[in-house]
Design an enzyme around this catalytic site. Structure first.
Site, PDB file in Angstrom:
ATOM      1  N   ARG A 138       1.787  -7.706   0.952  1.00 18.11           N
ATOM      2  CA  ARG A 138       0.928  -6.372   1.230  1.00 18.11           C
ATOM      3  C   ARG A 138       0.624  -6.676   2.745  1.00 18.11           C
ATOM      4  NH1 ARG A 138      -3.346  -2.762   1.876  1.00 18.11           N
ATOM      5  NH2 ARG A 138      -2.399  -0.191   1.464  1.00 18.11           N
TER       6      ARG A 138
ATOM      7  N   LYS B 229      -8.046  -8.506   6.393  1.00 25.22           N
ATOM      8  CA  LYS B 229      -8.700  -8.163   5.294  1.00 25.22           C
ATOM      9  C   LYS B 229     -10.524  -8.938   5.984  1.00 25.22           C
ATOM     10  CE  LYS B 229      -7.172  -5.891   1.720  1.00 25.22           C
ATOM     11  NZ  LYS B 229      -6.789  -5.828   0.121  1.00 25.22           N
TER      12      LYS B 229
END
Ligand code: HH2
Length: 266
Positions: free
Chosen positions: A240, A204
């Site tokens: 994840r 991210k």
């Protein structure tokens, strides 16, 4: 949990899996690397992403789920906020409904209860198209905890068993760098809510914001591993991730250090 994005526009791997065959092969490769859960998504939730119709989403994910189900014992998860997509996916063999909107669509919680699937309730402020415009919190950790508890109560009231509920702080979903860091530093408080916690920090943008490097999402492995290890130390249940092999190795070393259980000389 390994990420399988069957989308043309996901932030780190959009367009890579442009056929069901490619997606199935990628999912099996992630399983071979050590993923216990494969998360299949047909709609990007990256900041600014345009919504996709249920028909298009189903056209992307259903062939993958149907082909994958008989090929792997791994648990399959469907990453969607649309109840009709979740329903078709669960009927095609998915075990978990991963919803970045925490089952807020009308009828979603009742649908999950009737399907009997596990659910992931994630925190997001706003919606993907605009969520990074001006995220604001008085106390991000307290507000995320409050939201997740509230959603879990609501979903249980609709009939979902308590032991089928996961929670997720939603790193990057309507959050500045400071918000993301406060959540990562405060994961123990989210774990203390009493539900298994899923953490999605892989590749991210906050990793690039800290630096050095990481302009390209594929260059964010070091930061992704640091976040996964912080999660493991705080007691989360799953991460994840896009880079399964490296994450499994990092978590194994972390677990061995913590347990002191690997005998000398091995
Ligand atoms: N992050 C993304 C998508 N789904 N689900 C959960 N539970 N937690 C997350 O942090 C999470 C999620 C975004 O990542 P990705 O799927 O790689 O990108 P995109 O949304 O652009 O497809």
């Amino acid at each position: 949990m390994g990420v399988v994005n069957v989308t043309p526009d996901s932030f780190s791997d959009g367009g890579r899996l442009d056929s069901a065959e490619a997606a199935v092969a990628h999912a099996l490769a992630l399983e071979a690397e050590g993923a216990d859960i494969l998360d299949i998504g047909g709609e990007s939730t990256r900041p600014g992403a345009e919504p996709v119709s249920a028909e298009d989403e189903l056209r992307r994910v259903l062939p993958v789920l149907k082909a994958l189900r008989p090929l792997t014992p791994a648990r399959l998860s469907i990453d969607t906020c649309k109840p009709e997509v979740a329903r078709a996916a669960i009927l095609a063999g998915a075990d978990i409904w991963n919803d970045v909107t925490a089952l807020r669509a009308p009828g979603a919680a009742e649908m999950a209860a009737s399907l009997g699937c596990e659910v992931v309730l994630m925190h997001m402020q706003g919606e993907p198209r605009t969520m990074q415009a001006a995220p604001h919190y008085e106390d991000v950790l307290a507000e995320v905890c409050e939201y997740l508890s509230h959603r879990a109560e609501r979903v249980m009231a609709a009939g979902v068993d308590r032991d089928r509920i996961w929670i997720d702080p939603g790193i990057g979903f309507g959050k500045t760098l400071a918000h993301n860091l406060a959540l990562l530093a405060g994961l123990e408080r989210i774990v203390a809510l009493g539900f298994p916690v899923l953490l999605g920090a892989s590749r991210k943008r906050f990793i690039q914001a800290i630096g050095p490097g990481g302009a390209d999402p594929g260059e964010r492995l070091g930061g992704s591993l640091a976040a996964a290890l912080a999660g493991a130390r705080a007691g989360i249940a799953a991460v994840r991730v896009h880079d399964v092999a490296a994450t499994v190795q990092a978590l194994a070393v972390q677990a061995a250090i913590e347990s002191g259980g690997v005998s000398p000389g091995r």
